[in-house]
Write an enzyme that holds these catalytic residues in place. Structure first.
Site, PDB file in Angstrom:
ATOM      1  N   CYS A 243      39.871 145.013  45.352  1.00  0.00           N
ATOM      2  CA  CYS A 243      39.079 144.620  44.171  1.00  0.00           C
ATOM      3  C   CYS A 243      38.419 143.256  44.353  1.00  0.00           C
ATOM      4  CB  CYS A 243      39.957 144.593  42.925  1.00  0.00           C
ATOM      5  SG  CYS A 243      40.399 146.229  42.355  1.00  0.00           S
ATOM      6  N   VAL A 244      38.794 142.537  45.386  1.00  0.00           N
ATOM      7  CA  VAL A 244      38.179 141.227  45.619  1.00  0.00           C
ATOM      8  C   VAL A 244      37.636 141.153  47.036  1.00  0.00           C
ATOM      9  CG1 VAL A 244      39.335 139.844  43.868  1.00  0.00           C
ATOM     10  CG2 VAL A 244      40.496 140.276  46.017  1.00  0.00           C
TER      11      VAL A 244
END
Lengths: 103, 161
Positions: free
Chosen positions: A102-103
């Site tokens: 997600c990052v």
């Protein structure tokens, strides 16, 4: 399981076109996938692809931040090299599964 | 998917660590998907783009029913009133986030900018908190009125945090 022919090599892919087995990958396969995505691979692209493959072989997940700090490529350049979804596109060309970070 | 240009405008109106990070992760995640992303910080959310505050955000330890002690027991509200407790809990939270490669706010803003995202501050909230442009993140794309925000958000999806 869907199969695709890249540079005369038959590879197994998932529904979204990511290679199922990174060992079926060759640099010629990468060139062919990149062409399909509208990307012409340069030395800069190869640095990213090789880095991703090294990390994948070591079982490490690559985040944008890690890549940006790797010294291989800046985040800004990464977006230029692989426009519209840099990590996903780079992973696809590198013959790796779809990134799920997600990052 | 890439043909129709998607765009998200994310409004962050709170200074809680978890709210600010929700906004930052949504913006950065949008860019990672090739979606255009703009962040608009307003009201208490301005803390996230205020230089001396952005890397010192806290998570509330009073009135936060989701907060747990290590081990999973609910965090007693009365513990939260102890001086320094909020700072300590926030520090621990940031440490856990660092382990997941989630950067500090200032670095995260830089990442979003490098990824082609845009960052704006709210004019009215700045006036209310007596903030000047110099107090805010250097790489800000501008200061907007609500009308200007809507102009920029035309056709985009709007997310309010």
């Amino acid at each position: 399981m869907p199969k695709k022919l890249y540079a005369g090599i038959e590879v197994e892919v998932d529904d979204e076109g990511y290679l199922k087995d990174m060992s079926q990958w060759t640099p010629q396969v990468a060139e062919a996938i990149a062409e399909e995505l509208g990307i012409t691979l340069t030395d800069q692209h190869w640095k990213v692809i090789n880095f991703l493959r090294e990390k994948a072989a070591a079982g490490e997940e690559v985040t944008m931040r890690k890549l940006g700090k790797s010294g291989v490529v800046s985040i800004k350049d990464l977006y230029k090299l692989f426009p519209n979804g840099p990590l996903k596109k780079a992973a696809k060309i590198a013959g790796l599964p779809k990134p799920r970070g997600c990052v | 998917m890439e043909d129709k240009k998607r765009k998200v405008c994310i409004i962050c109106a709170k200074a809680n660590l978890e709210d600010v990070y929700a906004a930052l992760i949504l913006a950065n995640g949008a860019r990672m998907e090739g979606i255009e992303a703009e962040l608009f910080f307003t009201f208490f959310g301005l803390d996230a783009v205020t230089k001396k505050r952005m890397d010192k955000l806290h998570t509330p330890v009073v009135g936060n029913p989701g907060l747990r002690l290590p081990g999973g027991l609910p965090f007693p509200t009365l513990l939260g009133v102890i001086p320094g407790m909020e700072a300590m809990v926030s520090f621990m939270m940031k440490k856990e986030m660092e382990k997941l490669d989630i950067p500090p706010v200032s670095e995260f803003l830089d990442m979003i900018k490098a990824a082609g995202g845009k960052i704006f501050a709210c004019k009215l909230a700045m006036e209310m908190f007596k903030l000047k442009k110099e107090d805010l993140y250097d790489d800000l794309d501008g200061i907007l009125t609500v009308g200007e925000f809507y102009e920029r958000a035309e056709g985009a999806q709007i997310i309010f945090v």
